[in-house]
Design a protein around this motif. Structure first.
Motif, PDB file in Angstrom:
ATOM      1  N   LEU A  21      45.945  56.486  29.026  1.00 32.98           N
ATOM      2  CA  LEU A  21      46.327  55.063  29.411  1.00 32.98           C
ATOM      3  C   LEU A  21      44.880  54.801  29.955  1.00 32.98           C
ATOM      4  N   ALA A  22      43.982  55.030  30.698  1.00 33.95           N
ATOM      5  CA  ALA A  22      42.861  54.478  31.461  1.00 33.95           C
ATOM      6  C   ALA A  22      42.387  53.213  30.544  1.00 33.95           C
ATOM      7  N   ALA A  23      42.217  53.662  28.954  1.00 31.81           N
ATOM      8  CA  ALA A  23      41.531  53.055  27.471  1.00 31.81           C
ATOM      9  C   ALA A  23      42.161  52.077  27.219  1.00 31.81           C
ATOM     10  N   ILE A  24      43.560  52.347  27.524  1.00 33.05           N
ATOM     11  CA  ILE A  24      44.911  51.181  27.227  1.00 33.05           C
ATOM     12  C   ILE A  24      44.475  50.031  27.789  1.00 33.05           C
ATOM     13  N   VAL A  25      44.441  50.113  28.744  1.00 34.70           N
ATOM     14  CA  VAL A  25      44.652  49.212  30.412  1.00 34.70           C
ATOM     15  C   VAL A  25      43.253  48.150  30.110  1.00 34.70           C
ATOM     16  N   SER A  26      41.898  49.068  30.084  1.00 36.38           N
ATOM     17  CA  SER A  26      40.573  48.605  29.803  1.00 36.38           C
ATOM     18  C   SER A  26      41.161  47.890  28.433  1.00 36.38           C
ATOM     19  N   GLU A  27      41.020  48.034  27.680  1.00 38.40           N
ATOM     20  CA  GLU A  27      41.729  47.421  26.509  1.00 38.40           C
ATOM     21  C   GLU A  27      42.707  46.158  26.669  1.00 38.40           C
ATOM     22  N   VAL A  63      38.802  50.624  35.235  1.00 38.54           N
ATOM     23  CA  VAL A  63      39.440  51.167  35.060  1.00 38.54           C
ATOM     24  C   VAL A  63      40.244  52.256  36.936  1.00 38.54           C
ATOM     25  N   MET A  64      40.852  52.524  37.537  1.00 37.79           N
ATOM     26  CA  MET A  64      41.448  52.682  38.410  1.00 37.79           C
ATOM     27  C   MET A  64      42.424  53.744  38.889  1.00 37.79           C
ATOM     28  N   GLN A  65      42.916  54.094  38.463  1.00 43.68           N
ATOM     29  CA  GLN A  65      44.406  55.010  38.911  1.00 43.68           C
ATOM     30  C   GLN A  65      45.010  54.685  39.931  1.00 43.68           C
ATOM     31  N   TRP A 104      55.431  56.853  35.736  1.00 44.76           N
ATOM     32  CA  TRP A 104      54.565  55.652  35.883  1.00 44.76           C
ATOM     33  C   TRP A 104      53.771  55.478  36.672  1.00 44.76           C
ATOM     34  N   HIS A 105      52.686  54.572  36.303  1.00 45.45           N
ATOM     35  CA  HIS A 105      51.459  54.861  36.354  1.00 45.45           C
ATOM     36  C   HIS A 105      50.716  53.453  36.600  1.00 45.45           C
ATOM     37  N   ALA A 106      50.134  53.087  38.238  1.00 48.13           N
ATOM     38  CA  ALA A 106      49.579  52.442  39.093  1.00 48.13           C
ATOM     39  C   ALA A 106      48.019  53.120  38.431  1.00 48.13           C
ATOM     40  N   PHE A 107      47.515  51.176  37.567  1.00 50.09           N
ATOM     41  CA  PHE A 107      45.928  51.048  38.028  1.00 50.09           C
ATOM     42  C   PHE A 107      45.488  50.075  38.300  1.00 50.09           C
ATOM     43  N   ALA A 108      44.104  49.749  38.868  1.00 55.01           N
ATOM     44  CA  ALA A 108      43.635  48.717  38.918  1.00 55.01           C
ATOM     45  C   ALA A 108      42.930  48.280  38.487  1.00 55.01           C
ATOM     46  N   VAL A 109      42.378  47.215  37.739  1.00 53.38           N
ATOM     47  CA  VAL A 109      41.630  46.716  36.753  1.00 53.38           C
ATOM     48  C   VAL A 109      40.122  46.156  37.152  1.00 53.38           C
ATOM     49  N   SER A 110      39.196  45.677  37.551  1.00 53.56           N
ATOM     50  CA  SER A 110      38.357  44.635  38.338  1.00 53.56           C
ATOM     51  C   SER A 110      37.156  43.746  36.988  1.00 53.56           C
ATOM     52  N   LYS A 111      37.765  42.959  36.906  1.00 54.81           N
ATOM     53  CA  LYS A 111      37.495  42.194  35.671  1.00 54.81           C
ATOM     54  C   LYS A 111      36.412  40.764  37.014  1.00 54.81           C
ATOM     55  N   PRO A 112      35.624  40.966  36.532  1.00 56.37           N
ATOM     56  CA  PRO A 112      34.463  39.741  36.345  1.00 56.37           C
ATOM     57  C   PRO A 112      35.003  38.428  36.388  1.00 56.37           C
ATOM     58  N   SER A 113      34.499  37.466  36.818  1.00 59.61           N
ATOM     59  CA  SER A 113      35.010  35.967  36.563  1.00 59.61           C
ATOM     60  C   SER A 113      33.428  35.562  36.917  1.00 59.61           C
ATOM     61  N   LEU A 133      46.405  44.059  37.986  1.00 64.19           N
ATOM     62  CA  LEU A 133      47.129  45.421  37.869  1.00 64.19           C
ATOM     63  C   LEU A 133      47.700  45.306  36.249  1.00 64.19           C
ATOM     64  N   ARG A 134      48.037  46.642  36.455  1.00 61.78           N
ATOM     65  CA  ARG A 134      48.672  47.258  34.947  1.00 61.78           C
ATOM     66  C   ARG A 134      49.155  48.380  35.227  1.00 61.78           C
ATOM     67  N   ILE A 135      51.056  47.817  35.398  1.00 59.35           N
ATOM     68  CA  ILE A 135      51.968  49.182  35.582  1.00 59.35           C
ATOM     69  C   ILE A 135      51.965  49.425  33.742  1.00 59.35           C
ATOM     70  N   VAL A 136      52.202  50.994  34.063  1.00 63.23           N
ATOM     71  CA  VAL A 136      51.794  51.514  32.294  1.00 63.23           C
ATOM     72  C   VAL A 136      53.265  52.911  31.992  1.00 63.23           C
ATOM     73  N   ASP A 137      53.828  53.224  31.227  1.00 63.01           N
ATOM     74  CA  ASP A 137      54.038  53.943  31.546  1.00 63.01           C
ATOM     75  C   ASP A 137      53.899  55.219  30.836  1.00 63.01           C
ATOM     76  N   ALA A 138      54.542  56.763  30.755  1.00 66.08           N
ATOM     77  CA  ALA A 138      53.758  57.519  30.303  1.00 66.08           C
ATOM     78  C   ALA A 138      53.706  57.729  29.074  1.00 66.08           C
ATOM     79  N   GLU A 139      54.168  56.652  27.931  1.00 61.45           N
ATOM     80  CA  GLU A 139      53.821  56.932  26.943  1.00 61.45           C
ATOM     81  C   GLU A 139      52.191  55.630  26.117  1.00 61.45           C
TER      82      GLU A 139
END
Length: 716
Positions: free
Chosen positions: A575-581, A590-592, A599-608, A622-628
């Protein structure tokens, strides 16, 4: 196979009627059948439906008593509108007092253009609702019938509040032997003109669709199946055949909805484009956050009170023919081998194409004679098609439904290549480039319209000619692609696995908790009446404060389901790999944050970078991802709270306050979402905190106090 409970899906297409049988428990496809669509039979397309049912049942020794669900999708309503094959409609407009003149005007919808040169003809008369008698109603109905009306529409100003007068006119019209419907049956939104127009289009379809519904229902019973027949809706759900008799307009575009519905069951897509590719056209739709996009349907350029999938159709497909003009390939489509009545070159016997000669033909009498065909050794004509080009260029995999004979295709294309002074592959490439340019333009518009995330977009191909367009389009656009499982039967699978669905919208200014509870109660009653088992029903309520619309969507199955289709849960690392992509970052960024139910909630740290790259800023997405592994929510400025239900009422208001912004117009509430068990509740339309908490209480009514809930508040 005896004893296995099964679901049957039937898709009535322009050329073939397909049927599939699916195991209700494992969702394995047990049987498939394809028969010619019986447009000219005495029973119409119903004859083909019963042939398909008998074929799959008898050839696979399936007991009709084991069928727990049967549904079909059809393009009949869409085709009737495109061809102008509709009934003439008489409209009884009603109003009272000062509103009377406006009501008289807004119930005059005139003749509605359905397609170039094709019209829905309407006639109108007006009654003062305050003083019309039964005699006045009967006279009005008889007057409309005398002008040629075959079906009656009753449309009164504010009938959404009290439909009694519309119901009375329907009753009196039925007494005279003419079918009738009312505006209140189609929509509970204000807006008399749009409601009347929608009711008129619906009414124009009633006679033909009633006849088909009766014959199809009888066909199912004749096959020994005692489960009620369900029909695909334009929003991807199904409804009972009784509802079709009253609201046939809901089947408009339903054939297109079935394909993407089937694809979403198999393909775990976050953002993507689904292409259902047939022989003559391709239907293109957008998927965002795992959901297909919807819009208000239109007829003749006029908005209807009808929500359908946003499907865009192009005359490019496997059977598309080439246009030769000015000594070069100038176009591909919209005419196809099917329209021209020609065989595909790529499915011919090579012996029949020895010494093939180039010809230019007019597929239809009104067409210019510049479409490319070849005449084989026996005098038979064959079309040069995109299917042939895609096979010759290596896009179609071995064993695919569209895989043909390369030797035959090369023999057919050689005369064209010789005339153009290029190789066969060069001619094929030119044809495919033209086609890809057209399809890519539509895909790019969908990506822009719905702001799809290019980091995670997939092109997903379905339909018998999926491999003809999808791989080449992916290569052309630089977008990943894949062919859907069981692509040729994807629409039929979508029908077989569809859920009962109902939508209900009302105009309510500043809805109260009682308004919301009443809407939920009403739609629950509607969806159960339509065939859903009460224990399977989920209701989502949305508030559109800009348009003052209170909206509810209810879905449910006709039987209790025990597993999801093709369900495979991902690990936390996957799931973390999907979110990072999706965010274009490394997995270490990426951190859960939370996990509750599905449901899984992930925080993504992204520089700009700011100020021309001189300053660096770190953003938290923020990304909310289902178990699949499907990302269901993508937000760039959001906060997450995970608590037991018993603590949510106390802690959620503080989160809402933290994320609320202020401007000259006052407070702007964040968009709110809840995730628990298998359910996601979208509360983003709520603009007042006083409305939010009662909605939260309703959504969590049957959740245990100790069950964990993820709450999200997002800006923008």
């Amino acid at each position: 196979m005896a004893g296995a409970k099964v679901r049957i899906g039937i898709d009535v297409g322009g050329t073939f009627t397909d049927a599939v049988v699916i195991d209700n428990e494992t969702h394995e496809i047990l049987a498939k059948a394809k028969v010619p669509t019986t447009h000219r039979a005495e029973k119409g397309v119903a004859a083909g439906i019963i042939l398909a049912i008998h074929k799959v049942l008898q050839e696979n020794q399936i007991d009709p008593a084991d069928v727990v669900f049967i549904a079909h999708g059809t393009t009949q309503a869409t085709n009737a509108l495109l061809e102008g094959d509709v009934a003439k409609v008489g409209i009884v407009g009603m109003g009272r007092g000062l509103e009377g003149m406006r009501a008289q005007k807004e119930t005059q919808v005139g003749d509605i253009e359905l397609a170039p040169g094709k019209f829905l003809h309407t006639f109108q008369t007006y009654l003062d609702a305050a003083k019309c008698s039964d005699g006045d109603i009967t006279a009005a109905v008889n007057s409309l019938k005398g002008q040629g009306a075959e079906v009656i529409v009753a449309s009164e100003a504010y009938s959404v509040d009290d439909p009694a007068n519309e119901k009375h006119i329907i009753e009196k019209a039925n007494e005279t032997g003419v079918p009738a419907t009312g505006g209140y049956e189609i929509s509970q939104l204000y807006g008399l003109l749009a409601r009347t127009r929608t009711a008129a289009v619906n009414a124009a379809l009633i006679p033909k669709m009633m006849e088909t519904a009766d014959m199809t229902e009888a066909s199912v019973k004749e096959a020994g199946i005692d489960k009620p027949l369900m029909i695909m809706r334009c929003d991807g759900g199904v409804m009972s055949v009784d509802e079709v008799r009253k609201r046939p307009i809901l089947t408009m575009l339903s054939g297109l909805a079935a394909g993407v519905a089937g694809a979403l069951m198999y393909e775990k897509i976050t953002d993507g484009i689904f292409l259902e590719v047939g022989g003559t056209s391709v239907d293109i739709s957008a998927i965002k956050d795992g959901r297909v996009m919807i819009k208000n349907a239109q007829v003749g350029g006029h908005k209807l009170y009808l929500t359908s999938l946003d499907v865009r159709t192009l005359g490019i497909a496997g059977g598309s023919m080439l246009v030769l003009r000015g000594g070069a390939i100038a176009d591909t489509g919209p005419r196809s081998a099917h329209i021209a009545g020609l065989a595909y070159e790529v499915f011919a016997d090579p012996a029949d194409l020895q010494g093939a000669e180039l010809e230019l033909i007019a597929p239809r009498a009104e067409d210019p004679p510049d479409y490319v065909a070849v005449r084989g050794a026996g005098g038979k004509r064959y079309a040069l098609t995109l299917a042939g080009a895609a096979n010759l260029l290596g896009y179609v995999p071995q064993g695919d439904y569209a895989c043909g004979n390369l030797e035959a295709a090369r023999l057919a294309w050689q005369p064209l290549a010789d005339k153009l002074g290029v190789t066969v592959e060069g001619a094929c490439r030119r044809a495919m480039d033209i086609a890809m340019g057209k399809v890519a333009a539509v895909v790019e518009s969908l990506i822009a319209d719905y702001q799809l995330n290019r980091n995670v977009i997939y092109l997903v191909g379905g339909g018998g000619s999926a491999a003809v367009l999808t791989p080449c389009l992916g290569e052309t656009m630089g977008i990943r692609h894949r062919l859907a499982q069981n692509a040729p039967y994807i629409s039929t699978i979508g029908v077989a696995m569809a859920m009962v669905m109902e939508r209900l919208e009302r105009n309510v200014v500043h809805p109260t908790p009682d308004d919301i509870r009443k809407l939920r109660s009403d739609i629950l009653e509607m969806v159960v009446k339509a065939g859903a088992t009460p224990g399977t029903v989920e209701v989502t309520v949305e508030i559109d404060s800009q348009k003052n619309i209170l909206r509810a969507v209810a879905t449910g199955a006709t039987e209790l389901r025990t597993r999801s289709l093709n369900a495979v849960e991902k690990t936390e690392e996957e799931l973390a790999a999907i979110v990072s992509e999706s965010a274009g970052v490394q997995p270490g960024d990426v951190m859960q944050l939370a996990q509750a139910g599905n449901w899984h909630a992930f925080a993504v740290s992204k520089p700009s970078r700011l100020f021309f790259g001189l300053l660096k800023k770190k953003n938290t997405l923020l990304r909310i991802v289902d178990a699949e592994g499907v990302i269901r929510l993508q937000k760039d400025d959001a906060r997450v709270l995970m608590v037991p239900k018993c603590e949510l009422k106390e802690r959620l208001p503080a989160l809402i306050d933290e994320m609320t912004t202020y401007n000259d117009g006052g407070a702007l509430l964040p968009k709110s979402f809840l995730y628990f068990r298998q359910k996601a509740a979208d509360l983003s339309g709520v603009t007042e905190k006083e409305q939010l908490m009662p909605l939260v209480d309703l959504e969590l009514e049957f959740v245990g106090d100790k069950e964990m809930v993820i709450a999200v508040a997002a800006r923008g």
